[in-house]
Design an enzyme around this catalytic site. Structure first.
Site, PDB file in Angstrom:
ATOM      1  CE1 TYR A  56      -3.065  -2.982   0.336  1.00  0.00           C
ATOM      2  CE2 TYR A  56      -3.591  -2.284   2.572  1.00  0.00           C
ATOM      3  CZ  TYR A  56      -3.783  -3.147   1.514  1.00  0.00           C
ATOM      4  OH  TYR A  56      -4.685  -4.167   1.630  1.00  0.00           O
ATOM      5  CG  HIS A 112      -0.959  -8.491   0.159  1.00  0.00           C
ATOM      6  ND1 HIS A 112      -0.596  -7.164   0.136  1.00  0.00           N
ATOM      7  CD2 HIS A 112      -2.305  -8.499   0.001  1.00  0.00           C
ATOM      8  CE1 HIS A 112      -1.669  -6.417  -0.014  1.00  0.00           C
ATOM      9  NE2 HIS A 112      -2.712  -7.197  -0.119  1.00  0.00           N
ATOM     10  CB  ILE A 230     -10.594  -4.208   7.245  1.00  0.00           C
ATOM     11  CG1 ILE A 230     -10.412  -5.245   6.118  1.00  0.00           C
ATOM     12  CG2 ILE A 230     -10.027  -4.730   8.547  1.00  0.00           C
ATOM     13  CD1 ILE A 230      -8.965  -5.492   5.745  1.00  0.00           C
ATOM     14  CE  LYS A 232      -9.568   4.101   0.763  1.00  0.00           C
ATOM     15  NZ  LYS A 232     -10.043   4.853  -0.434  1.00  0.00           N
ATOM     16  CB  VAL A 234      -9.879   8.975   3.264  1.00  0.00           C
ATOM     17  CG1 VAL A 234      -8.838   7.895   3.003  1.00  0.00           C
ATOM     18  CG2 VAL A 234     -10.550   9.404   1.968  1.00  0.00           C
ATOM     19  NE  ARG A 238     -19.136   8.056   2.017  1.00  0.00           N
ATOM     20  CZ  ARG A 238     -18.710   8.589   0.881  1.00  0.00           C
ATOM     21  NH1 ARG A 238     -17.417   8.521   0.583  1.00  0.00           N
ATOM     22  NH2 ARG A 238     -19.536   9.178   0.046  1.00  0.00           N
TER      23      ARG A 238
END
Length: 268
Positions: A56, A112, A230, A232, A234, A238
């Site tokens: 990431y 991953h 999880i 996501k 930003v 939210r």
């Protein structure tokens, strides 16, 4: 929301189980200051689980937010991941992650993707060694099939504590859940909203009945199935809404209706 209201799932290790908060903040595609602000806000409003990865490119921003949060290190569950092309360089990759994160250990380290699409027991053994050396509390995999998990078990005698896979109502398959459960492998789902039809009438109806959003119903559905999730974001609003899922419940009938959106036997 109180932190105590958030459920946890135990991850098997060679010592005492590690308690993993079942709802965390994903940081895929969160970059630079956006990532820092998202993680800081999440920690400020009560998240205690942050998911990142070497691939990431934002471990340093996650680490800066952790440091600036004022929280003790053991209050936050941190996951990062080994890129498949780093197979054979496991220690130096994890040590680099720890430097970026500003910590001497992570709580969960995952492969991953299967390196070269193979289970690669040698990499799994390297994760076991680094776990035993104290650089991570628990170890697992991501995007592995059950057959690949079985190959790791056959080679080392130890199953991954967790498999992080794409998961949503439209992915639901009770066979997959049962296969992981039989091996003692916890399931963590990613992309819960990206893979969901938020206009599906079943989800819209259930959300309306509880006065919540479809996204909140999807997260609650994960928790009912004991699947770590999880989401996501930003966006501060939210981020807060995604955490606010403990104030309502789904009935067994509602869970079953959502299950039937999947391709497995329950959705057939």
């Amino acid at each position: 929301m109180s932190r105590a209201a958030l459920p946890t799932v135990p991850l098997r290790t060679t010592t005492a189980p590690v308690a993993m908060p079942m709802l965390g903040l994903g940081t895929w595609q969160a970059e630079r200051d956006d990532c820092y602000r998202a993680v800081r806000h999440a920690l400020d409003v009560g998240y205690r689980h942050v998911d990142t990865a070497t691939a990431y490119g934002n471990e340093d921003q996650v680490g800066r937010a952790l440091a600036d949060s004022g929280l003790d290190r053991d209050e936050v569950f941190v996951t990062t991941k080994l890129p498949p092309d780093a197979a054979g360089r496991e220690r130096e990759t994890l040590e680099s992650s720890l430097r970026h994160l500003g910590t001497d250990h992570v709580d969960l380290w995952l492969v991953h993707w299967p390196p070269n699409r193979q289970a690669t027991p040698s990499t799994w053994q390297a994760l076991r060694d680094l776990r035993d050396a104290g650089l991570t509390r628990a170890i697992g995999v991501s995007n592995y099939s059950t057959a690949q998990i079985d190959e790791l078990i056959e080679a080392t005698g130890e199953a991954p504590a967790l498999n992080q896979i794409p998961w949503s109502p439209t992915d639901f398959d009770p066979v997959v859940m049962a296969e992981h459960g039989a091996r003692g492998v916890a399931v963590e789902g990613y992309s819960p909203f990206k893979r969901t039809d938020t206009h599906d009438p079943v989800l819209v109806e259930i959300a309306g009945a509880h006065g919540v959003s479809v996204q909140q119903v999807v997260l609650k559905w994960h928790l009912r199935h004991r699947v770590v999730v999880i989401p996501k974001s930003v966006d501060p609003g939210r981020i807060e809404a995604n955490l606010d899922v403990m104030g309502f419940g789904l009935s067994d009938e509602e869970v079953a209706r959502i299950d039937r959106l999947g391709p497995g036997p329950a959705g057939a």
